[in-house]
Scaffold this motif. Structure first.
Motif, short mmCIF file in Angstrom:
data_model
loop_
_atom_site.label_atom_id
_atom_site.label_comp_id
_atom_site.label_asym_id
_atom_site.label_seq_id
_atom_site.Cartn_x
_atom_site.Cartn_y
_atom_site.Cartn_z
N VAL A 166 4.94 -7.28 -2.73
CA VAL A 166 5.36 -8.44 -1.93
C VAL A 166 6.25 -7.98 -0.78
O VAL A 166 6.10 -8.45 0.36
N MET A 167 7.16 -7.04 -1.05
CA MET A 167 8.03 -6.55 0.02
C MET A 167 7.22 -5.85 1.12
O MET A 167 7.46 -6.06 2.31
N LEU A 168 6.25 -5.04 0.73
CA LEU A 168 5.41 -4.38 1.72
C LEU A 168 4.59 -5.38 2.52
O LEU A 168 4.40 -5.24 3.73
N GLN A 169 4.13 -6.42 1.85
CA GLN A 169 3.39 -7.47 2.53
C GLN A 169 4.28 -8.17 3.57
O GLN A 169 3.85 -8.45 4.68
N LEU A 170 5.51 -8.44 3.19
CA LEU A 170 6.44 -9.08 4.13
C LEU A 170 6.77 -8.16 5.30
O LEU A 170 6.94 -8.62 6.43
N ILE A 171 6.83 -6.86 5.04
CA ILE A 171 7.05 -5.91 6.13
C ILE A 171 5.89 -5.94 7.11
O ILE A 171 6.08 -5.95 8.32
N VAL A 172 4.68 -5.99 6.58
CA VAL A 172 3.49 -6.00 7.44
C VAL A 172 3.46 -7.23 8.34
O VAL A 172 3.08 -7.13 9.51
N ILE A 173 3.86 -8.38 7.83
CA ILE A 173 3.83 -9.58 8.68
C ILE A 173 5.13 -9.81 9.43
O ILE A 173 5.17 -10.65 10.32
N GLY A 174 6.18 -9.08 9.08
CA GLY A 174 7.48 -9.32 9.71
C GLY A 174 7.90 -8.33 10.77
O GLY A 174 8.65 -8.68 11.68
N VAL A 175 7.43 -7.10 10.69
CA VAL A 175 7.82 -6.06 11.64
C VAL A 175 6.85 -6.09 12.83
O VAL A 175 5.62 -5.99 12.61
N PRO A 176 7.36 -6.23 14.04
CA PRO A 176 6.48 -6.42 15.21
C PRO A 176 5.38 -5.38 15.39
O PRO A 176 4.23 -5.73 15.63
N PHE A 177 5.68 -4.07 15.26
CA PHE A 177 4.62 -3.09 15.48
C PHE A 177 3.58 -3.13 14.36
O PHE A 177 2.41 -2.83 14.57
N MET A 178 3.99 -3.53 13.14
CA MET A 178 3.03 -3.70 12.04
C MET A 178 2.17 -4.94 12.28
O MET A 178 0.97 -4.93 11.97
N GLN A 179 2.78 -6.00 12.82
CA GLN A 179 2.01 -7.20 13.15
C GLN A 179 0.89 -6.85 14.13
O GLN A 179 -0.25 -7.29 13.97
#
Length: 101
Positions: free
Chosen positions: A48-61
């Motif tokens: 869940v934390m990794l998923q939130l990082i993917v949708i929350g961090v601009p370069f990952m988005q």
């Protein structure tokens, strides 16, 4: 991007929580206990934390072509997750009733 994000969130969350439901073929998650396997719970929290990082961090988005969900999106995603959990619990109850006959 919004629809892609919703699909990503729902699919990943369903798979993470499905892993709790399929730990035992004859008992439901509530009979076994949600926190009885601490390693699995830790893996789900990490997922869940990794998923939130993917949708929350601009370069990952940008890399995944996703965006942060709004409040309505989070509600919808959570309602789908709850519905899936309810369906799985209903399957266990039905299986238990058939075994007792």
């Amino acid at each position: 991007e919004y629809a892609r994000t919703m699909a990503f969130m729902v699919l990943v969350m369903c798979q993470l929580f499905f892993s709790l439901a399929v730990r035992n073929s004859s008992k439901s998650i509530f009979q076994i206990g949600v926190f009885s396997n601490k390693y699995l719970v830790g893996a789900i929290v990490l997922g869940v934390m990794l998923q939130l990082i993917v949708i929350g961090v601009p370069f990952m988005q940008r890399a995944f072509h996703l965006q942060m969900l709004d409040f309505r999106g989070w509600l919808f995603q959570n309602s789908l997750l709850k519905r899936k959990q309810h369906e799985r619990e209903r399957e266990f109850r039905k299986r238990d009733q058939n075994k007792s006959k």
